[in-house]
Motif scaffolding. Structure first.
Motif, PDB file in Angstrom:
ATOM      1  N   ARG A 222       0.853  -1.183   0.000  1.00  0.00           N
ATOM      2  CA  ARG A 222       0.000   0.000   0.000  1.00  0.00           C
ATOM      3  C   ARG A 222       0.890   1.234   0.000  1.00  0.00           C
ATOM      4  O   ARG A 222       1.893   1.284   0.705  1.00  0.00           O
ATOM      5  CB  ARG A 222      -0.931  -0.005   1.216  1.00  0.00           C
ATOM      6  CG  ARG A 222      -1.742  -1.274   1.335  1.00  0.00           C
ATOM      7  CD  ARG A 222      -2.656  -1.256   2.545  1.00  0.00           C
ATOM      8  NE  ARG A 222      -3.808  -0.364   2.371  1.00  0.00           N
ATOM      9  CZ  ARG A 222      -4.772  -0.234   3.279  1.00  0.00           C
ATOM     10  NH1 ARG A 222      -4.723  -0.922   4.414  1.00  0.00           N
ATOM     11  NH2 ARG A 222      -5.786   0.596   3.058  1.00  0.00           N
ATOM     12  N   SER A 223       0.489   2.224  -0.785  1.00  0.00           N
ATOM     13  CA  SER A 223       1.295   3.437  -0.917  1.00  0.00           C
ATOM     14  C   SER A 223       0.435   4.663  -0.656  1.00  0.00           C
ATOM     15  O   SER A 223      -0.783   4.656  -0.906  1.00  0.00           O
ATOM     16  CB  SER A 223       1.907   3.537  -2.313  1.00  0.00           C
ATOM     17  OG  SER A 223       2.753   2.425  -2.567  1.00  0.00           O
ATOM     18  N   ALA A 292       0.656  -4.561   4.001  1.00  0.00           N
ATOM     19  CA  ALA A 292      -0.800  -4.597   3.817  1.00  0.00           C
ATOM     20  C   ALA A 292      -1.573  -4.221   5.065  1.00  0.00           C
ATOM     21  O   ALA A 292      -2.697  -3.705   4.979  1.00  0.00           O
ATOM     22  CB  ALA A 292      -1.209  -5.990   3.332  1.00  0.00           C
ATOM     23  N   ASP A 295      -2.526   1.269   6.799  1.00  0.00           N
ATOM     24  CA  ASP A 295      -3.201   2.158   5.864  1.00  0.00           C
ATOM     25  C   ASP A 295      -2.353   3.427   5.708  1.00  0.00           C
ATOM     26  O   ASP A 295      -2.208   4.194   6.673  1.00  0.00           O
ATOM     27  CB  ASP A 295      -4.584   2.515   6.407  1.00  0.00           C
ATOM     28  CG  ASP A 295      -5.388   3.390   5.451  1.00  0.00           C
ATOM     29  OD1 ASP A 295      -4.767   4.096   4.627  1.00  0.00           O
ATOM     30  OD2 ASP A 295      -6.620   3.383   5.529  1.00  0.00           O
TER      31      ASP A 295
END
Length: 471
Positions: A222-223, A292, A295
């Protein structure tokens, strides 16, 4: 005995040793550099198909004492790819040698020829569900051999390191035509002098890189990206420290931007979407790549709240979509083009110890103001201490009107870099433009060692004459 020109006699001596298709007409692009400050010269252009042809060409050049200028994508900013004086050289371009030889996702390794374009390497890694993290504004045309020869940096150095840190092994041809088969995929190989790291960053003065084994990394699950407005460069450094405490190695990039960069974009590239109605004096572009379970938007929000409590930020925008992330990065990546269109009086690629950056920026503005009426665009990879400190004429003026002051500006900036124990070349290299600067600011013992290495590996002085060390 001096160097000889690459001429028809030199080409004739190679008849039957390399195919005639190796030689090409010399287009203007081979004699130019991006900022238009140097004009190259050439006698012959050779585009070999493989390492054997490179070896034949170098052996012939060494025997005839013909200078050789290795040519990658032509994107270097210090003139290492153009020879401006002396007998016309052989330009050696590896543009035909662009194969991705192998991808080993289980080892996080990719093996590519030196002519492979950086963006193609990135795409090959992504196809194997991996990341090749070297990222530059010129990645659509820069070639990996040139990236290694100049030890290129870019926006992800904070997390993944320079080109040097991403290389496991090299295949290269030495000046006398011998091939060094050092294309290892090993991460531990303690067998004597590190020839790989001599060639990386040598800017084609010790040999020609023909292929490389390079490190890949997992693609962050996640980026996230944000632009935070900071009250000062000191606050930006403190914000970086806070971010590291909170997300550790999850910070992929941390870029410092000044209002001047936004002004230049509005002046020259008005179609580039700007995030603020009124550009802030200072802001940072923060990029996170996380596992993952985390957030990135939430982490960035928490970081903003913690920074706000410490008065390290005054405003901010967190990208809510990939298109917004792209817009933030397009903004950053177009600043060099805006700079180019404005036309700098003097441009500087410097690095300063992180804690000293705020003092350098403040003192630099005072020193430049004492010389004359200039605009400064100070921005860059502040996460690793690398600033692009560029000085421009006042609005409405042309840089040509300040040509006589350019050496004084450059000297003032580099003197200040030396005072702050920094480097006059953070990621662009020395090339031909900074040879005198290296002599002025370089450590004498290091320079003596460099000259000894050059004499040992290239006794005829054929490799990129006049680059890095004075010919």
């Amino acid at each position: 005995m001096g160097l000889k020109p690459a001429d028809a006699e030199f080409v004739a001596a190679l008849d039957g040793k390399v195919p005639p298709t190796v030689f090409r007409d010399i287009e203007p692009r081979y004699l130019e550099e991006p900022r238009g400050r140097l004009k190259g010269r050439a006698g012959v252009l050779a585009c070999p198909h493989d390492k054997q042809e490179v070896a034949v060409l170098l052996a012939a050049a060494n025997a005839a004492r013909v200078g050789v200028v290795p040519y990658g994508g032509g994107t270097g900013l210090v003139g290492g790819q153009v020879m401006t004086e002396g007998p016309k050289p052989l330009i050696l371009s590896l543009e035909r040698m662009r194969a991705i030889r192998a991808v080993h996702p289980e080892e996080n390794v990719i093996v590519a020829e030196a002519g492979a374009i950086l963006a193609d390497l990135q795409a090959a890694a992504l196809a194997a569900d991996r990341l090749f993290p070297l990222s530059l504004a010129s990645e659509g045309s820069a070639r990996i051999g040139g990236n290694l020869a100049t030890n290129a940096g870019g926006v992800n150095v904070l997390r993944y390191g320079n080109a040097r840190d991403l290389c496991l092994g090299l295949e290269a041809v030495l000046p006398d035509g011998r091939v060094w088969n050092g294309l290892t995929r090993l991460r531990k190989d303690n067998t004597g002098y590190d020839v790989r790291n001599l060639l990386i960053g040598s800017e084609g003065t010790l040999g020609v890189i023909t292929a490389a084994a390079l490190k890949l990394a997992p693609i962050p699950a996640r980026s996230g990206t944000a632009i935070f407005v900071v009250p000062s460069p000191r606050a930006a450094i403190d914000l970086l420290s806070l971010a590291r405490d909170r997300v550790g190695e999850g910070i992929s990039a941390f870029e410092l931007l000044h209002r001047r960069g936004f002004d230049f974009l509005a002046e020259t590239l008005p179609d580039v979407r700007q995030p603020f109605d009124t550009p802030p004096e200072w802001c940072v572009l923060v990029d996170l790549g996380l596992v993952a379970d985390l957030d990135p938007q939430e982490q960035l929000a928490h970081l903003f709240e913690a920074a706000l409590e410490r008065a390290l930020v005054v405003d901010g925008l967190i990208a809510q979509s990939e298109s917004q992330r792209d817009a933030f990065w397009i903004l950053r990546e177009q600043i060099p083009e805006a700079n180019r269109r404005i036309g700098s009086v003097s441009s500087h690629d410097v690095s300063i110890p992180l804690g000293a950056l705020p003092g350098f920026i403040e003192t630099g503005a005072e020193r430049i103001a004492a010389i004359g009426d200039f605009r400064i665009n100070c921005f860059g990879h502040v996460g690793d201490g690398n600033l692009h400190y560029n000085v421009f004429p006042p609005k409405g003026a042309n840089r040509a009107d300040f040509a006589e002051q350019a050496p004084q500006v450059k000297r003032a900036v580099h003197d200040l870099v030396s005072e702050f124990h920094g480097s006059i070349s953070a990621e662009h290299g020395i090339g031909r433009i900074k040879v005198g600067d290296l002599e002025r600011y370089g450590d004498p013992a290091k320079l003596a060692a460099m000259r000894a290495i050059k004499a040992a590996l290239d006794p005829m002085g054929i490799m990129n004459p006049g680059a890095v060390l004075r010919a």
